[in-house]
Design an enzyme around this catalytic site. Sequence first.
Site, PDB file in Angstrom:
ATOM      1  N   LYS A 148       0.917  -1.388   0.210  1.00 40.16           N
ATOM      2  CA  LYS A 148       0.024   0.126  -0.270  1.00 40.16           C
ATOM      3  C   LYS A 148       1.160   1.012  -0.090  1.00 40.16           C
ATOM      4  O   LYS A 148       1.647   1.469   0.644  1.00 40.16           O
ATOM      5  CB  LYS A 148      -0.622   0.075   0.969  1.00 40.16           C
ATOM      6  CG  LYS A 148      -1.851   1.263   1.303  1.00 40.16           C
ATOM      7  CD  LYS A 148      -2.604   1.239   2.448  1.00 40.16           C
ATOM      8  CE  LYS A 148      -3.502   2.621   2.809  1.00 40.16           C
ATOM      9  NZ  LYS A 148      -4.198   3.019   3.644  1.00 40.16           N
TER      10      LYS A 148
ATOM     11  N   ASP B  15      -2.986  10.248   4.190  1.00 39.95           N
ATOM     12  CA  ASP B  15      -4.043   9.917   4.137  1.00 39.95           C
ATOM     13  C   ASP B  15      -4.422  10.658   4.168  1.00 39.95           C
ATOM     14  O   ASP B  15      -4.674  11.051   6.184  1.00 39.95           O
ATOM     15  CB  ASP B  15      -4.237   8.283   4.681  1.00 39.95           C
ATOM     16  CG  ASP B  15      -6.001   7.604   5.005  1.00 39.95           C
ATOM     17  OD1 ASP B  15      -6.417   8.969   3.526  1.00 39.95           O
ATOM     18  OD2 ASP B  15      -6.118   6.945   5.126  1.00 39.95           O
TER      19      ASP B  15
ATOM     20  N   LYS C  89     -10.120  12.602   8.230  1.00 40.32           N
ATOM     21  CA  LYS C  89      -9.914  12.439   9.123  1.00 40.32           C
ATOM     22  C   LYS C  89      -9.912  13.628  10.608  1.00 40.32           C
ATOM     23  O   LYS C  89      -9.418  14.971   9.970  1.00 40.32           O
ATOM     24  CB  LYS C  89      -8.473  11.605   9.303  1.00 40.32           C
ATOM     25  CG  LYS C  89      -8.609  10.452   8.127  1.00 40.32           C
ATOM     26  CD  LYS C  89      -6.866   9.697   8.608  1.00 40.32           C
ATOM     27  CE  LYS C  89      -6.901   8.552   7.928  1.00 40.32           C
ATOM     28  NZ  LYS C  89      -7.539   7.212   8.848  1.00 40.32           N
TER      29      LYS C  89
ATOM     30  N   ASP D  16       1.065   5.859   5.634  1.00 41.77           N
ATOM     31  CA  ASP D  16      -0.012   4.997   5.451  1.00 41.77           C
ATOM     32  C   ASP D  16       0.685   4.884   3.887  1.00 41.77           C
ATOM     33  O   ASP D  16       0.704   4.026   2.953  1.00 41.77           O
ATOM     34  CB  ASP D  16      -0.794   5.919   4.546  1.00 41.77           C
ATOM     35  CG  ASP D  16      -2.323   5.050   4.945  1.00 41.77           C
ATOM     36  OD1 ASP D  16      -1.500   3.514   5.869  1.00 41.77           O
ATOM     37  OD2 ASP D  16      -3.502   5.310   4.074  1.00 41.77           O
TER      38      ASP D  16
ATOM     39  N   ASP E  76     -11.831   6.979   3.338  1.00 41.07           N
ATOM     40  CA  ASP E  76     -11.273   6.960   4.136  1.00 41.07           C
ATOM     41  C   ASP E  76     -10.228   5.856   3.928  1.00 41.07           C
ATOM     42  O   ASP E  76      -9.207   4.887   4.146  1.00 41.07           O
ATOM     43  CB  ASP E  76     -11.279   7.133   5.294  1.00 41.07           C
ATOM     44  CG  ASP E  76     -10.345   7.991   5.858  1.00 41.07           C
ATOM     45  OD1 ASP E  76      -8.722   7.481   5.806  1.00 41.07           O
ATOM     46  OD2 ASP E  76     -10.127   7.934   7.527  1.00 41.07           O
TER      47      ASP E  76
ATOM     48  N   GLU F 173      -9.402   3.712   1.492  1.00 38.16           N
ATOM     49  CA  GLU F 173      -9.230   3.854   0.136  1.00 38.16           C
ATOM     50  C   GLU F 173      -7.987   2.879  -0.086  1.00 38.16           C
ATOM     51  O   GLU F 173      -7.797   2.829  -1.396  1.00 38.16           O
ATOM     52  CB  GLU F 173      -8.855   5.492   0.371  1.00 38.16           C
ATOM     53  CG  GLU F 173      -6.616   5.810   1.117  1.00 38.16           C
ATOM     54  CD  GLU F 173      -7.230   5.352   1.762  1.00 38.16           C
ATOM     55  OE1 GLU F 173      -7.690   6.019   3.093  1.00 38.16           O
ATOM     56  OE2 GLU F 173      -5.690   5.158   2.634  1.00 38.16           O
TER      57      GLU F 173
ATOM     58  N   ARG G 122      -7.630  -0.073  -0.256  1.00 43.56           N
ATOM     59  CA  ARG G 122      -8.273  -1.273  -0.453  1.00 43.56           C
ATOM     60  C   ARG G 122      -8.706  -0.747  -2.588  1.00 43.56           C
ATOM     61  O   ARG G 122      -8.161  -1.844  -2.227  1.00 43.56           O
ATOM     62  CB  ARG G 122      -9.245  -2.243   0.413  1.00 43.56           C
ATOM     63  CG  ARG G 122     -10.676  -1.064   0.826  1.00 43.56           C
ATOM     64  CD  ARG G 122     -11.555  -1.735   1.645  1.00 43.56           C
ATOM     65  NE  ARG G 122     -11.250  -0.725   2.608  1.00 43.56           N
ATOM     66  CZ  ARG G 122     -11.639  -1.065   4.131  1.00 43.56           C
ATOM     67  NH1 ARG G 122     -13.440  -2.313   4.133  1.00 43.56           N
ATOM     68  NH2 ARG G 122     -11.333  -1.076   5.038  1.00 43.56           N
TER      69      ARG G 122
HETATM   70  N1  BES Z   1      -4.570   4.920   6.382  1.00 42.00           N
HETATM   71  C1  BES Z   1      -5.679   4.008   7.463  1.00 42.00           C
HETATM   72  C2  BES Z   1      -5.453   2.953   8.762  1.00 42.00           C
HETATM   73  C3  BES Z   1      -4.785   3.108   9.816  1.00 42.00           C
HETATM   74  C4  BES Z   1      -4.909   3.553  10.738  1.00 42.00           C
HETATM   75  C5  BES Z   1      -3.330   2.885   9.039  1.00 42.00           C
HETATM   76  C6  BES Z   1      -3.663   3.833  11.896  1.00 42.00           C
HETATM   77  C7  BES Z   1      -2.359   3.759  10.455  1.00 42.00           C
HETATM   78  C8  BES Z   1      -2.703   3.774  11.686  1.00 42.00           C
HETATM   79  C9  BES Z   1      -6.889   3.925   6.473  1.00 42.00           C
HETATM   80  O1  BES Z   1      -6.578   3.789   5.332  1.00 42.00           O
HETATM   81  C10 BES Z   1      -8.386   4.157   6.892  1.00 42.00           C
HETATM   82  O2  BES Z   1      -8.438   5.463   7.402  1.00 42.00           O
HETATM   83  N2  BES Z   1      -9.217   3.151   7.389  1.00 42.00           N
HETATM   84  C11 BES Z   1     -10.081   3.199   7.550  1.00 42.00           C
HETATM   85  C12 BES Z   1     -11.406   2.245   7.123  1.00 42.00           C
HETATM   86  C13 BES Z   1     -12.911   2.292   7.634  1.00 42.00           C
HETATM   87  C14 BES Z   1     -13.350   3.693   7.156  1.00 42.00           C
HETATM   88  C15 BES Z   1     -13.654   1.182   6.666  1.00 42.00           C
HETATM   89  C16 BES Z   1     -10.421   3.026   9.615  1.00 42.00           C
HETATM   90  O3  BES Z   1      -9.521   1.789   9.847  1.00 42.00           O
HETATM   91  O4  BES Z   1     -10.665   3.625  10.406  1.00 42.00           O
HETATM   92 ZN    ZN Z   2      -7.868   5.639   4.719  1.00 48.20          ZN
END
Ligand code: BES
Ligand code: ZN
Length: 484
Positions: free
Chosen positions: A252, A257, A264, A273, A332, A334, A336
């Site tokens: 990834k 992000d 966020k 990220d 968010d 993104e 995947r």
């Molecule tokens: N980049 C984040 C995941 C992340 C969280 C990385 C903490 C490092 C530390 C990812 O893109 C994300 O925001 N995921 C969301 C998914 C949700 C919206 C389904 C999440 O985990 O909140």
């Molecule tokens: Zn994200």
Amino acid sequence: MLQVLINKREKDNKNPLVYGFFEEQSSVLIDDALNEEIIDLFNNGFIDKKLGAVNKIYSLGKLKNNVVYLVCLGKLTTFNLDQLEKALMNVNYKLGSELNINLDSLAGNLDLSEVVKRVVTAIGYYNYVFDELQSKKVNNELTLNLITNKQLDFTKEVEEAFNLVTALNNVRDLVNKPYNHLNAVELAEYAENLVDELDNKKVGLKIYNKKEIEELEMHAFLGVNKGSKTEPRLIHLTYNGGKGEYVGLVGKGVMFDTGGYSIKTNMLNMKCDMAGAATVLGVFEAVVKNELPINLQVVVCATDNKINGSALVPDDVITAMNKLTIEIKSTDAEGRLTLADALTFTQQQGAKEVIDIATLTGAIVVALGSDVTGLFGNDQEMINNFLKASKEANEEVWHMPINDSIRKKVRDSKVADLLNSTGREMGASSAAAFLEAFVEEGTKWLHLDIAGTAFTTSPANGQFYGATAATVKSLYTYLKNKNA
Ligand code: BES
Ligand code: ZN
Ligand code: MG
């Protein structure tokens, strides 16, 4: 930075001597000239016997070495390579710019060729400094002079470990670099420079620009890039180092992000990220430098996740490279989207076994914390082999489930084939189930969620603030074991 010599310097040069001892010991015989004094220090309780403690002893003319560092290796009864690694956590440039390492004293009853490798990777890792963006630089140049009385040639071991730790520290540099110093275009340039440096005929590289990515119809990946001022890059590296089918490593590469319009509330540290991308580039580097006899691909869909007038919004439906349609529930989720197209791409390029590595979900951090990586997969033998490799590499990895109820939820869109988010429950598994939809029949697949392990903001003993390079050693060991 790091230089490693084996029995090269005269044994009795003046530089400090690093010498290991076990908790059970009541003295250490280094040299007759110093023996009584050391017994005295032990007897009077002046020696710190905690794992990793470094006891500084001035030899005051009794030894050629001005200083001896007695490093506590912990209990002999529990001693193994992992304990050795921990014991070395305070051995770095701070002890001196050239250190004589008495290997035999660090080995206990372990195999010396394994000990050599751990000593080099561990000290190399602990010697790391990220001072690129500070005006005051740290001089962490370090020469290790490995000393042994055993008549064995450790050149190969030292070289392998040196290449591995160089790759680990390059991964950390990439992840520690903030977004304004490393965007998608610059990551692609890094990959080009890496390939130049590797200078190996078995290595191939192609970087795709935005127009070429459009021609590939990677609209899941392109969707994430829509709000960005910076062009995306598809990075594709190949290494034809052996026989057998390609293993595809997908990382990834979300350079920063923000969450997109599902913005966020706290996006601190989201420069990390792209740790999956850094990881696969590091594994590639170590594999090629050590010439593992395998065929490998690395694929990174690099972009940031930002907003402007063109960015994705929730409710949008996009079409992935493999023609599956995706309803955006959260911009968010993104990672995947970018990984979906990267998975399709690597399989089109011939990978029959695929591993993706991603800082994918906050849910995995809730489930497993910051020391344990989440592992998902579709092939039990491959899962077992990876878990075995991670144990050998001394990294914590735990197998997590994908079940039919979460598979069903991921397909529960009223308007498209898939949803990119299914809410709070089983968040890490939901992301894995989404990715699984892009894994073709017959492809063996693993997914590593490193959201908790890639970057540390509250380092414990032996850890560093910032990037960790988590799973690089496990992946390298996994690939090496394939032909062992
Ligand atoms: N980049 C984040 C995941 C992340 C969280 C990385 C903490 C490092 C530390 C990812 O893109 C994300 O925001 N995921 C969301 C998914 C949700 C919206 C389904 C999440 O985990 O909140
Ligand atoms: Zn994200
Ligand atoms: Mg970064």
